[in-house]
Design a protein around this motif. Structure first.
Motif, mmCIF file in Angstrom:
data_model
loop_
_atom_site.group_PDB
_atom_site.id
_atom_site.type_symbol
_atom_site.label_atom_id
_atom_site.label_comp_id
_atom_site.label_asym_id
_atom_site.label_seq_id
_atom_site.Cartn_x
_atom_site.Cartn_y
_atom_site.Cartn_z
ATOM 1 N N THR A 92 0.831 -1.211 0.000
ATOM 2 C CA THR A 92 0.000 0.000 0.000
ATOM 3 C C THR A 92 0.862 1.255 0.000
ATOM 4 O OG1 THR A 92 -1.728 -1.206 1.203
ATOM 5 C CG2 THR A 92 -1.851 1.203 1.214
ATOM 6 N N SER A 94 -9.064 5.090 -4.291
ATOM 7 C CA SER A 94 -8.855 3.826 -3.578
ATOM 8 C C SER A 94 -10.143 3.420 -2.871
ATOM 9 C CB SER A 94 -7.707 3.987 -2.568
ATOM 10 O OG SER A 94 -7.470 2.784 -1.877
ATOM 11 N N PRO A 95 -11.119 2.868 -3.604
ATOM 12 C CA PRO A 95 -12.402 2.496 -2.987
ATOM 13 C C PRO A 95 -12.256 1.286 -2.061
ATOM 14 C CG PRO A 95 -12.323 1.722 -5.260
ATOM 15 C CD PRO A 95 -11.093 2.560 -5.048
ATOM 16 N N HIS A 96 -13.120 1.219 -1.063
ATOM 17 C CA HIS A 96 -13.127 0.082 -0.132
ATOM 18 C C HIS A 96 -13.671 -1.153 -0.830
ATOM 19 C CE1 HIS A 96 -14.341 -2.205 3.555
ATOM 20 N NE2 HIS A 96 -13.211 -1.679 3.992
ATOM 21 N N HIS A 97 -13.290 -2.333 -0.333
ATOM 22 C CA HIS A 97 -13.687 -3.563 -1.028
ATOM 23 C C HIS A 97 -15.180 -3.881 -0.897
ATOM 24 C CE1 HIS A 97 -12.412 -5.079 3.056
ATOM 25 N NE2 HIS A 97 -13.587 -5.673 2.937
ATOM 26 N N THR A 98 -15.917 -3.104 -0.096
ATOM 27 C CA THR A 98 -17.372 -3.324 0.000
ATOM 28 C C THR A 98 -18.139 -2.564 -1.082
ATOM 29 O OG1 THR A 98 -17.511 -1.517 1.606
ATOM 30 C CG2 THR A 98 -17.296 -3.753 2.493
ATOM 31 N N ASP A 150 -7.062 -2.204 -3.171
ATOM 32 C CA ASP A 150 -6.304 -2.878 -2.115
ATOM 33 C C ASP A 150 -7.049 -4.128 -1.674
ATOM 34 O OD1 ASP A 150 -4.246 -3.284 -0.396
ATOM 35 O OD2 ASP A 150 -4.750 -1.653 0.986
#
Length: 512
Positions: free
Chosen positions: A228, A273-277, A306
């Motif tokens: 990261t 960088s969007p969250h995995h949800t 990520d």
């Protein structure tokens, strides 16, 4: 009396000029708004009436018809308050209508006449310039953004009375005219730098290649290895945005309402960088009235995913087409809208659920088959579209404790810019192609002519790694970028070998 004012509607990331016709007749006592308005536009009657009364004027008590043309385009939002209100006052003879045809106006009204900011000011201004308007009257908060369009006078107002005074006497307002160049002063300034990363020379080299050719990359390694940290520093070595790219990027963020406060122009390449949800619609765009998603907000920049296997498989699969075509088409029953999506995809992942598969010191605790199952969460077709597969190893103590300064982003960036300059010259005659990653197969065949030795070398790799035809193209593109970094006019075996070694996830049985 019939009066015309002009507003603007956003479709995708572009604007369409809307003609607002207001007719105040001598019969009836109602206000009618026609031309496919949504509820926010219909509710403007109460805001307009209160605003006119606060100005000491009167709301017409006769039949008033407001027509918004073209009638087949849906008009959404409260930004039409300003042109409708001025149209009503002009049609009822309370203010002069002589200057209305020269200006495009948009702005949401408060009950006391205060102007609220709107979305999409930049594309509105760009369309106004195309349509030959003398200028735009917009909320003061959006004026500097719209003033990025050269050759168009933009007037920022905070209250509707300023617009009325201006339409009576155009000398009462001065246009906002910031020079676009002034926003490039801080373009080379970043909060992070590659010099802060200890060791990891091979990973830095891979990201330099990715930046030089606009290639997609995936970093795979144990937790704490710096994936990261390295990814967040990729924008610091990318070439600076050109003015045209900055305007394109700003236009997308303006339409989405994501433009930072006090930033009329985006001067750094986006890093999303969007969250995995995240949902598939939020990633690629969509909604009842389609809005750009994360891949469009990353246009001309980097989309960083990520922990890639943690994203829903459906979400990842919808990216396959945009990654190839560099745009996404959102289709609805009545329309289809294209959003630009020319971005670098950068992903990171652990090699297994516990994170320590292939770790030199820690033992992997995953059960047999778990490693491959974990890798299988990311489909082969998506991995096939990623040019560089980079294995990240833990940082050695000697590197962490070293007091020697690592190479900073400025030096790496200079090499990247030099390589991009070669590519810009190479693709000067090809529309929409600016770097090696964007080459199509026909162009690839003429640009990446390889020697018999390189062809033999690539053939052995194809057979051993069981590579696809798409992977073949990716290797050629990466090898061409490596040659550009080295200043070589032809692809040599050493360039080909380095490109091949960046296909680690193609190795048969890698996770077994």
């Amino acid at each position: 009396m019939i009066v015309k004012t002009f507003g603007s509607a956003i479709q995708g990331v572009n604007a369409i000029t809307i003609t607002i016709e207001v007719n105040v007749s001598s019969q009836g006592n109602r206000l009618f708004i026609v031309g496919l308005p949504d509820n926010a536009v219909k509710e403007s009657e109460r805001r307009i009436e209160s605003t006119i009364q606060c100005m000491g004027l009167r709301m017409p008590r006769t039949r008033t018809v407001v027509n918004m043309a073209p009638a087949d385009i849906r008009k959404a939002g409260a930004a039409y308050d300003l042109p409708i209100a001025t149209g009503v006052m002009a049609a009822s003879g309370q203010i002069p209508a002589i200057h209305l045809e020269h200006y495009l106006m948009m702005g949401e009204l408060s009950l006391d006449g205060t102007i609220q900011p709107i979305k999409g000011a930049l594309p509105m201004a760009m369309q106004a310039q195309k349509d030959g308007f003398r200028g735009c009257i917009l909320p003061k908060q959006n004026a500097r953004e719209a003033a990025m369009v050269k050759g168009l006078k933009v007037y920022g107002i905070s209250h509707i009375s300023e617009a009325v005074n201006f339409l009576t006497d155009p000398d009462t307002l001065e246009p906002v005219a910031p020079a676009p160049d002034e926003f490039y002063i801080t373009q080379d300034q970043f909060e992070v730098d590659f010099s802060e990363v200890k060791g990891q020379q091979q990973i830095k080299r891979a990201l330099e290649i990715a930046a030089a050719g606009g290639h997609n990359a995936i970093l795979i390694g144990p937790p704490g290895a710096g994936k990261t940290m390295l990814a967040k520093r990729l924008p610091t070595i990318l070439p600076p945005l050109t003015l045209q790219e900055a305007l394109e990027t700003t236009k997308i963020h303006s339409v989405a309402g994501k433009l930072p406060a006090h930033a009329p122009l985006i001067i750094h390449r986006p890093f999303r960088s969007p969250h995995h949800t995240i949902s598939d619609a939020a990633l690629v765009g969509g909604g009842s009235f389609p809005q750009p998603g994360e891949i469009s907000l990353a246009h001309n920049g980097v989309l960083f995913l990520d922990e890639l296997p943690e994203f829903k498989r459906k979400v990842l699969e919808v990216m396959r087409q945009p990654v190839e075509e560099r745009k996404v088409t959102i289709s609805r029953a009545r329309t289809a809208i294209d959003f630009p999506a020319s971005f670098m995809l950068l992903a990171s992942m652990n090699p297994c659920p516990c994170g320590y598969f292939n770790h030199p010191e820690k033992e992997c605790t995953c059960a047999p088959g778990q490693v491959q199952d974990y890798l299988n969460k990311v489909s082969g077709p998506l991995l096939d579209r990623i040019d560089l597969h980079v294995e990240v190893t833990p940082v050695k103590f000697a590197d962490l404790s070293s007091v020697h300064a690592a190479e900073n982003s400025t030096y790496i960036r200079d090499r990247v810019i030099a390589a991009r300059s070669v590519q810009a010259e190479r693709f000067a005659g090809y529309a929409g192609i600016y770097c090696n990653a964007q080459m199509h197969s026909k162009l690839l065949a003429s640009v990446c002519v390889i020697s018999d030795r390189c062809r033999e070398q690539l053939g052995k790799a194809m057979q051993k790694l069981k590579l696809s035809a798409r992977a073949y193209d990716r290797i050629l593109k990466v090898s061409r970028t490596i040659a550009d970094l080295e200043g070589s006019s032809s692809v040599e075996p050493v360039h080909m070998a380095e490109a091949i070694q960046f296909r680690s996830l193609d190795r048969e049985g890698w996770g077994n």
